[in-house]
Every structure is written in structure tokens, then in C-alpha cells.
Design an enzyme around this catalytic site. Structure first.
Site, PDB file in Angstrom:
ATOM      1  N   PHE A 458       0.652  -1.324   0.141  1.00 40.25           N
ATOM      2  CA  PHE A 458      -0.227   0.522  -0.084  1.00 40.25           C
ATOM      3  C   PHE A 458       0.865   1.705   0.201  1.00 40.25           C
ATOM      4  O   PHE A 458       0.547   2.234   0.644  1.00 40.25           O
ATOM      5  CB  PHE A 458      -0.625  -0.195   1.112  1.00 40.25           C
ATOM      6  CG  PHE A 458      -1.462  -0.990   1.336  1.00 40.25           C
ATOM      7  CD1 PHE A 458      -1.863  -2.584   0.612  1.00 40.25           C
ATOM      8  CD2 PHE A 458      -1.013  -1.835   2.997  1.00 40.25           C
ATOM      9  CE1 PHE A 458      -2.280  -3.768   0.664  1.00 40.25           C
ATOM     10  CE2 PHE A 458      -1.660  -2.826   3.251  1.00 40.25           C
ATOM     11  CZ  PHE A 458      -2.372  -4.529   1.871  1.00 40.25           C
ATOM     12  N   CYS A 459       2.391   1.653  -0.500  1.00 43.52           N
ATOM     13  CA  CYS A 459       3.268   2.470  -0.866  1.00 43.52           C
ATOM     14  C   CYS A 459       3.429   3.135   0.791  1.00 43.52           C
ATOM     15  O   CYS A 459       3.480   4.015   0.669  1.00 43.52           O
ATOM     16  CB  CYS A 459       2.348   3.292  -1.742  1.00 43.52           C
ATOM     17  SG  CYS A 459       1.234   3.045  -3.339  1.00 43.52           S
ATOM     18  N   ASN A 460       4.040   2.465   1.332  1.00 45.68           N
ATOM     19  CA  ASN A 460       3.811   2.225   2.717  1.00 45.68           C
ATOM     20  C   ASN A 460       5.593   1.648   3.130  1.00 45.68           C
ATOM     21  O   ASN A 460       4.739   0.369   3.432  1.00 45.68           O
ATOM     22  CB  ASN A 460       3.041   2.642   3.661  1.00 45.68           C
ATOM     23  CG  ASN A 460       3.291   2.476   5.034  1.00 45.68           C
ATOM     24  OD1 ASN A 460       4.313   2.600   5.259  1.00 45.68           O
ATOM     25  ND2 ASN A 460       2.450   3.419   5.940  1.00 45.68           N
TER      26      ASN A 460
END
Length: 736
Positions: A458-460
Site C-alpha cells: 500500500f505504498c508504505n
């Protein structure tokens, strides 16, 4: 009403469904989200949904009023300017921010708002950029601006201090800040060096953290802003990085959907917002809520239309506008989208934020107040009820042998500083032998079951590595193995590379949760007397020549094998066929590509269904026929084509391919009546692995690769499915 829902309402009935609002949840779903009939949409952290009523009112507004470019003085332009002004005030009201202390700058999204801070911040060699390890890539990208200016950048991990020796907060709890090694470029100072060249009063530092982690749902106390701004030494000790002015940036793109920060209590300097995360529409619009004093420090270089009061084209002269908003909004604002947010806020206000998610923390029966909440009443409300119910249910699931089915992330509080969790549940599933279920497997089966969810990191990356347990060595090893964001490498070296995320919005229902729980039990929980349903074929071939091979139980057996050498063209059936690292040997090993790079399928070129194929393994020849071609085409399968090496992309996977001579391409061009080239898969970037023991634990083999497939190496279809499809086709009087 089923018994499970009765039990749910018995526990959460006072919190679920907006009983005191104009419409309850069932009425909202029936009247405003008709398109969700039969669908469980569970990715509200990615993008929540707009209501049909919301879009109707927006369309009515746009078709009944005239909105002109606000950079003018006409009546329509002045009307637009008033709409923009009112929208700014709505955003400030949403965050309980005084217009005297804060300004609202509209941007193209939360990422653009964060970028604006990064590129305009007054960095120097003495500056520090501190950020929590649980941050979106859009925040991590600010690091590039800091490092390029010689500043020091470092991550921190915020943890609850069980021994009460850490930094005290207003609620009486204490936190411990674990600092990661510093990063520096361009001769920036080392972390143990004292700032030089300017006094600490001229040094500006930036601390960035999310109001809610988009990976785990963990919410960070906004009291961190006061602690860092007022006394950074409480966090950083006597480190040189504690000196200078500390400013605070909060990424509220996720958290604003159910718990907007109260800026009257926690005066952060910069707050990034994304509107489609709050009420679905419009996308491509966000805002930077900036403290007026902080805005004066930003050093913006570029100027565009609307940001200047005067400019001379042929000399170096420009006079910028003095208003904060107009000096940072380059070009014409997206004024039609800005006009639309009024109706999004109207929907949200009809429910009230406290009804969407009362700001309380519930961790399987443990409740405590949260410093970031303006409302200290401890209740479960709508999305909190759903997420808590799902967490408890997933934790209770067990296989027949007693093994746990689900590993949750971000739920246990001893190692994190959040005082609550948002309406997000992130996890991975395990099989009865404790091997991991790949998150892409979950996602693909969920899609087939009418469930929309999100998988990956999740782009984290920081939160993903922290919760999943990936070391730097693991991350680098995964990258070397070809893993990139959004690919199918969900398990590498026996570990997940990401997770499954369920997130709820204001229109989510108990039935959505129930559908996902039933899906999980049906596909991933081993029940008593249930035979295993997953296998890795270890032999050199699949053989049906003597008897039908049983794959799971006596009632399920393999009756036919069909090979499709050229993607989307006709195949051929066999009784036995060799296996390879890509699945069935030569299956979907070729494809047709148009001159403009488009991968051709029957959807785009129906004539491909007329092409028949057969492979003679003894002679090593692929035979291709078409009623549109007089001659059969024979292609040698034992040697690679020699007409150039190229790259193509299919289903987010990159492949190295080889082409054939002009004679072959002309044959296929005639067969489908459009120009095309034949390509053969030479290699792909897809790799995955088995567990260390090499057992059939559903981890894919490290030597495996994918040919030109959409889903997997093997596709199984049951006779019942074919019969059901034929019945549906006949009932709709649709004939192929």
C-alpha cells in the site's frame, strides 16, 4: 435475520447503522449505492465511494449554474470565486481550524500537497527531516529535497513505553522514540556534529507523521506535534538534531476520512488532505492546510498564472501575489471539482463524524481515550463496530488441527504508540501447516467472489517491513529476485512480501463483513474431514493415459488436458503432457502483438479463435492452421527465433521475447486480417519460492516463471461450471 447478525447487533447494535441520522445504513445502501448490489467493496482506504445522491446534486449544480474562470471579474468568475472561498472555509471547519491561523491551499491531491511542502521548505545543511517509519511513499519522497540540500534525514519508530521511562503525554501514557541511522548527502553534517554556519534560531527542521497509518490503521496521537514543536529534546535528547525550530507535517489523507485532526488543539504546521478518500468524489483534488506563520517560511520558486500580481516578459521582473492561497495555487484552480466538495461535505455532515467513527480505541475489549480526539466519550460507532467485529472474528478462526488462520498487523498495542485503530484490518492468512497464503491468491479469489479489497504494501514500505517482519536483507533479496510494487511475488523465501487489507467506509455494512468472513472460511479454513485442495505437481508430466488422476477426493478427478501454445488461439487436447518451470510445457508460450504494441486477444481480434494449433513433441514442431491460409505453418520449438530480442508488458509483468521472420508474421497477418507479429517468451521477471523444507506448502517454486498468462500456470474448470455457463447462456438466449 440470521443468528450471526443477531449476535453482532447484540454487541454493537447501539453503535452500528446511524440510528439517529436521517437515514439508517440499510436505507443509505438501498437508495444511494444501488451499484453495490451483490458486491462487497472493502477498499475505502484506497478510495471510498461517492453516493448516487451526491453525484445527482453535483450534476444538478453544474447544469444549472454558470462557473467561469476565477481569474477574472465577470459575474460567472465572481460566482466561482465565492464558491472557492466557501469551499476553503468548509475545509478549515472540517479540521476545526481558525481562518485567522490557517489557510487552505487547493492542490491536485494529498501527494501534491506533500510535494509542495518538500520543495518549498527552507532546508539548509543544518536542517533535519525526521519522519516516522510508518509513512506513505509520498511523505518519504520529501527526503529527496532535504538530502539534496545537505540536510540530515532519519526515520523514527514510535512505541509505547511499558516501563514508563519515555516521553510523557497528556493522557498519562509514555512513548519511546527509536531512532534509525541518519542519512546524508552533499557534505551534509553528521548527526553527532553541531550545527555550524548559522545560529540554531535560523535552522528549520521538519517532522512528518500520518494521522493514521494506511497500512495498519494505527492512529498516531497528535500530541506528538506539541511535544516536538515545544521541546524536541524530550524526543531527541541532547542530539544536535534537537536544535532549531521544529515544524510538523501531518499526512491526513487516510485519517481525515473518519477522524479529521482538531487543529484548535494541536497546531500542526502543515496538513495534507485528499477529498476522494473522504467522500469519493472528486478525485484529483486535495488540499494543504497550512498555518499562516509556517506559510511565510516556504520558499516557492516557480510562478504560474494566477500567482503573480505583475510580470515583465523580457526582463527578470516578477511581483508575486501576497495572499497565501493564491501565491501557491499555480494556474487556474480545478474550480468545478472544488464546487463539488460542498456536496461531499453535506453527505458527511448528515451522518456526523462522531457517528462514522467515535474517536475511541477498542482492542478486543481494551478501551482508552485518545489524545487526538476532541470527543473523549468511549463508544463504538459505525465503522469501528465493523472493524472490531472483523478483527475478533479473524482472530478466532482455527483450522481443524487448531492452528491459527490469521495473523493481524497493528492490533497489539505494546509496541506502538497509537491510542486507537482506524477502520482498517490488515493481515495475512496461514494454512493448517503454518505456511503462508499468498495475498495475491486471496485477492484473485476475492475478485471472483465479488469482493473488492487491497493487497501488497500500500505504498508504505516502512510499515510493511515493520509489521510483516522484513529485514533490510529480506527487502534487498526480494528486490534482487525481481519483486516490485504491484507484481504477483506475494511470497519470497518463505515470507510474505505484503499483506491483505480490509478497510471500511461510512456506507459499509454488516453484510459486507459477513461476505468476507464466509469467503475466508470457505476458501482458507481447513475443516474436519476436509481433504487438502492444493498441490504442487512434482512429476515430470501429467498422465491420463491409464486412468483419471485424483487430485483431492474420489469425487473430483482430472478428465482432460488442453494446451494453448499461442495465447488466445485455439488449443489441443492430450492424455499426457510434460511439465516445465512455467507449467504445462509450451502452454501460452507465444502471443501476437500489433504494430503499435498492443497484445492481441480474441476480445480485440475475434479471428484468432479460427487459428488451431498442435505440437508434435517428437519432432519439436508447432503446427498452426487457419481457414484463411492455404498452407499450414510449422514452427520449430527446439530452437529460439533469431529475429531480435524485445521487451513486452502483460498483466503488469515484463517479458523478454524474440520475434520471427517476416514470412511468419505475414501468415498471421493474413489469418486475422490485421498486421501483427508473433513473439515467443524468452524469459520473464516473475519468480517465487517454496518454503525452506521444500514441502507442498503452497509457496511457488523458486525456479518457476510465467509464460503469457493472466492468472496462473494452471487453470482448472469443473464440468459443473461449464454446465452452469451453458444454462445461463441458454436462459438469456445468447448463442456463440
Amino acid at each position: 435475520m440470521d443468528r450471526d447478525k443477531e449476535e453482532f447487533l447484540k454487541e454493537f447494535g447501539e453503535d452500528y447503522g446511524y440510528p439517529n441520522s436521517p437515514k439508517n445504513i440499510d436505507e443509505i445502501r438501498t437508495s444511494e449505492f444501488k451499484r453495490l448490489d451483490g458486491v462487497a467493496y472493502l477498499d475505502h482506504a484506497g478510495a471510498t465511494l461517492y453516493s448516487e445522491l451526491q453525484m445527482e446534486t453535483i450534476f444538478k449544480d453544474l447544469t444549472s449554474k454558470v462557473y467561469g474562470n476565477p481569474h477574472s471579474q465577470s459575474d460567472s468568475s465572481l460566482a466561482t470565486s465565492e464558491v472557492v472561498r466557501a469551499a476553503r472555509q468548509q475545509v478549515l471547519d472540517y479540521c476545526n481550524a481558525s481562518p485567522e491561523d490557517y489557510k487552505c491551499i487547493f492542490t491536485s491531491g494529498a501527494t501534491s500537497a506533500l510535494k509542495l511542502v518538500g520543495e518549498s521548505f527552507p532546508w539548509s545543511r543544518e536542517s533535519s527531516f525526521m519522519y516516522t517509519v510508518e509513512n506513505h511513499n509520498s511523505v518519504l519522497g520529501i527526503r529527496e529535497y532535504a538530502l539534496d540540500q545537505g540536510a540530515v534525514a532519519f526515520a523514527v519508530d514510535i512505541e509505547e513505553d511499558q516501563h514508563k521511562n519515555g516521553v510523557s503525554r497528556k493522557d498519562g501514557s509514555t512513548i519511546k522514540v527509536a531512532q534509525y541511522p541518519a542519512q546524508r548527502r552533499n557534505g551534509g553534517r553528521l548527526q553527532d556534529e553541531s550545527p555550524g554556519g548559522s545560529s540554531s534560531g535560523d535552522v528549520y527542521n521538519l517532522f512528518a507523521f500520518p494521522s493514521e497509518c494506511n497500512f495498519s490503521g494505527v492512529k498516531f496521537s497528535l500530541d506528538l506535534a506539541n511535544i516536538v514543536k515545544n521541546d524536541a529534546k524530550r524526543v531527541l535528547g541532547n542530539s544536535p538534531t534537537s536544535k532549531g525550530h521544529w515544524m510538523v507535517l501531518v499526512d491526513a489523507a487516510k485519517g481525515c476520512a473518519t477522524a479529521p485532526p482538531d487543529l484548535s488543539r494541536f497546531p500542526v504546521d502543515f496538513l495534507a488532505i485528499s477529498f476522494y478518500k473522504i467522500f469519493g468524489y472528486p478525485s484529483g483534488l486535495g488540499a494543504l492546510v497550512v498555518r499562516s506563520e509556517a506559510a511565510e517560511l516556504l520558499k516557492k520558486k516557480y510562478f504560474g498564472g494566477g500567482t503573480v500580481a505583475a510580470c515583465i516578459a523580457d526582463v527578470d521582473f516578477v511581483r508575486r501575489r501576497k495572499g497565501i492561497e493564491e501565491s501557491f495555487e499555480d494556474g487556474t484552480q480545478s474550480f468545478l471539482s472544488i464546487a463539488a466538495i460542498h456536496y461531499g461535505f453535506r453527505i458527511i455532515n448528515s451522518l456526523t463524524i462522531s457517528a462514522i467513527a467515535r474517536l475511541a480505541v477498542v482492542v478486543v475489549g481494551i478501551q482508552k481515550t485518545c489524545a487526538c480526539s476532541p470527543d473523549f466519550v468511549i463508544f463504538l460507532w459505525h465503522t469501528a463496530a465493523l472493524s472490531t467485529y472483523l478483527r475478533k472474528t479473524l482472530l478466532s478462526l482455527r483450522h481443524a488441527n487448531g492452528a491459527s488462520v490469521c495473523t493481524l498487523y497493528g492490533r497489539d498495542s505494546p509496541k506502538i504508540s497509537s491510542c486507537e485503530l482506524g477502520p482498517t484490518v490488515t493481515f495475512n492468512l496461514k494454512r493448517s501447516d503454518s505456511s503462508w497464503v499468498g495475498y495475491r491468491e486471496v485477492e484473485k479469489l476475492a475478485s471472483l467472489s465479488g469482493i473488492h479489497l487491497r493487497t501488497g504494501c500500500f505504498c508504505n514500505p516502512g510499515a510493511c517491513a515493520k509489521y510483516v517482519g522484513l529485514s533490510h536483507l529480506d527487502l534487498l533479496s526480494n528486490i534482487e529476485a525481481g519483486h516490485v510494487c504491484w507484481d504477483d511475488n506475494d511470497i519470497l523465501h518463505g515470507k510474505p512480501t505484503g499483506a491483505v487489507r480490509i478497510s471500511f467506509g461510512y456506507m459499509s455494512t454488516y453484510e459486507d463483513v459477513k461476505k468476507f468472513i464466509s469467503f475466508t472460511v470457505n476458501f482458507f479454513v481447513s475443516l474436519p474431514n476436509q481433504a487438502a485442495v492444493g498441490y504442487i505437481l512434482r512429476g515430470n508430466s501429467v498422465d491420463l493415459s491409464t486412468k483419471e488422476r485424483c487430485l483431492s477426493t474420489s469425487s473430483v478427478h482430472l478428465k482432460s488436458i488442453t494446451i494453448y501454445p499461442i495465447k488466445s488461439c485455439g488449443g489441443f487436447s492430450v492424455n499426457a503432457w510434460p511439465l516445465s518451470s512455467s507449467g504445462l510445457q509450451h502452454d501460452r508460450e507465444w502471443l501476437l502483438k500489433s504494430p503499435d504494441g498492443e497484445i492481441l486477444t480474441q476480445k480485440k481480434a475475434p479471428e484468432m479463435c479460427l487459428i488451431s494449433t498442435f505440437i508434435d513433441l517428437t519432432q519439436g514442431i508447432l503446427v498452426v492452421e487457419s481457414p484463411r491460409c492455404n498452407m499450414k505453418l510449422q514452427i520449430n520449438t527446439e530452437s529460439d527465433p533469431s529475429h531480435g530480442v524485445k521487451e513486452v508488458e502483460l498483466q503488469s509483468q515484463r517479458y523478454v521475447v524474440r520475434g520471427y521472420c517476416n514470412e511468419v508474421d505475414l501468415w498471421f497477418t493474413k489469418a486475422i486480417s490485421r498486421p501483427c507479429t508473433l513473439l515467443r517468451c524468452y524469459s520473464s521477471e516473475y519468480h517465487s519460492c517454496m518454503n525452506n523444507g521444500g514441502s507442498a506448502a503452497m509457496c511457488r517454486d523458486v525456479g518457476s516463471k510465467l509464460n503469457f498468462v493472466n492468472e496462473a500456470q494452471f487453470l482448472l474448470i469443473s464440468e459443473d461450471s461449464v454446465s452452469d455457463l451453458n444454462t445461463r447462456l441458454c436462459s438469456t438466449k445468447f448463442f456463440l
